[in-house]
Design a protein around this motif. Sequence first.
Motif, short mmCIF file in Angstrom:
data_model
loop_
_atom_site.label_atom_id
_atom_site.label_comp_id
_atom_site.label_asym_id
_atom_site.label_seq_id
_atom_site.Cartn_x
_atom_site.Cartn_y
_atom_site.Cartn_z
N GLY A 255 0.79 -1.15 -0.03
CA GLY A 255 -0.06 0.01 -0.01
C GLY A 255 1.00 1.29 -0.04
N GLN A 256 1.85 1.44 0.69
CA GLN A 256 2.64 2.49 1.07
C GLN A 256 3.51 2.52 -0.57
N SER A 257 3.95 1.50 -0.89
CA SER A 257 4.88 1.48 -2.23
C SER A 257 3.81 2.22 -3.60
N LEU A 258 2.49 1.59 -3.41
CA LEU A 258 1.57 2.25 -4.56
C LEU A 258 1.35 3.70 -4.18
N SER A 259 1.12 3.99 -2.95
CA SER A 259 1.03 5.46 -2.57
C SER A 259 2.14 6.44 -3.08
N LEU A 260 3.49 5.95 -2.95
CA LEU A 260 4.52 6.78 -3.28
C LEU A 260 4.59 6.78 -4.76
N ILE A 261 4.51 5.72 -5.47
CA ILE A 261 4.18 5.59 -6.95
C ILE A 261 3.21 6.64 -7.57
N SER A 262 2.01 6.33 -6.96
CA SER A 262 1.02 7.39 -7.36
C SER A 262 1.52 9.03 -7.18
#
Length: 443
Positions: A340-347
């Motif tokens: 979840g944190q990874s996708l948030s950073l990518i977004s």
Amino acid sequence: MNKLFKQIAGVAFASTLGFGFAQQAKAVEVQEVVSDGGIRAWLIEDHMNPLMTMDIAFTGAGAATDPDGKLGLANMVSGLIDEGAGAMDSQTFRGEMENRSIGLSFDAGRDDFAGSLTTLTRERDTAIDLLRLALSEPRFDDEAVERIRAQVVSGLKRAETDPRDIASRTFFTSIFGDHPYSRPVSGTFDTVAGLNANDFRGFVGRAFAKDNLIIGVAGDITAEELGPLLDEAFGSLPDHADLPTIPDVTPKFGALDVVQQDIPQSQAIWGQKGIKRHDPDFYAAYVMNYILGGGGFSSRLTEEVREKRGLAYGVYSYLANLDHADLMMGGVATRNDAIGQSLSLISTEWSKMKKDGITQEELDNAKAYLTGAFPLRFTSLGNLSGMLVGMQKEDLGMDFLDRRNDMVNAVSLDDVNRVATNLMDPANVTVTVVGKPEGDLAF
């Protein structure tokens, strides 16, 4: 994935730079060879070593053309046509290749059916004859068919539990719906079980023809020597292929799909609209993607997700050009509690690219790498012959090798930032996650 997503921008270089074979450099010259029978090929000569490679593609003959109920047909044929041909059964045919150090392989992607031949100069005539037989007189003996079918089924079984395969299948189904691109290249258990020799022969008769054939050759052969070999290898093919027309498709983005799997690490794939290969802004988008996620350790995504926080070993993005759709995609794998944190950073990086663009320093560094490093990737003949096929397929012109770096260098800061504003679409990204993800998965 398959060869579909090889970006021509990333597989070419200015011929004035030269390239090395046997530790020596020489200039690249692309020649067009037309045989007496009218078969065309592009050739790069290199006589430093007694080797020749030939890459071919039958365009529009990939898995997207598989009939309903016969998914996996093109893929099965790619595994069978070098398993016996003419008077030679599988063991004899394969033994001939091994004894003479001839490499011959085939691959079916979504759009095209491809082949690759590697041979010593002294075995060139035999290699061409084996290629001719494989394309024109494949046997499809029962033993070979069942052996290759078993291999395909084994692969399908592995794919049932492989998170990357599951993510890919789910993603393509989500964005392409009922378009042929949504279907698995390798087929399904039921469709593969039903394929037979008549199906394979029908595919060969429909798909292998002169009018959808592209040929690239590199190595120890002259134009005068190549012409007769082209007629020998391909002269017996029919003039015209008989393939269904695959429609263009606009992928549907914006979905979040989660496939639950009891594994410690989640696999994520995401994608949004892309840009056509012949769009005037393609190279600006190419440079932009390098900075965002295509540049390995030099990319923003790697810096934010891996270097600063250690959330994933690798994270990436790339431009993907299919014949009938264009995508911008990416991927990451990390712990369930970190996805979840990874996708948030990518977004966040996706949105920052759209809003703020890049800096002049980032642009200068990207252009220096893209123009300087790529010649190092083409120190093998196989890369060169494959590149020639790609150049022809994309209609880039014989002088593309001279122009490629100039097109990269012509990209300005304003170009990249304008394209970033128009292309990046963080509100309409499809995300597929496989695993047991924890927390918010919003992109």
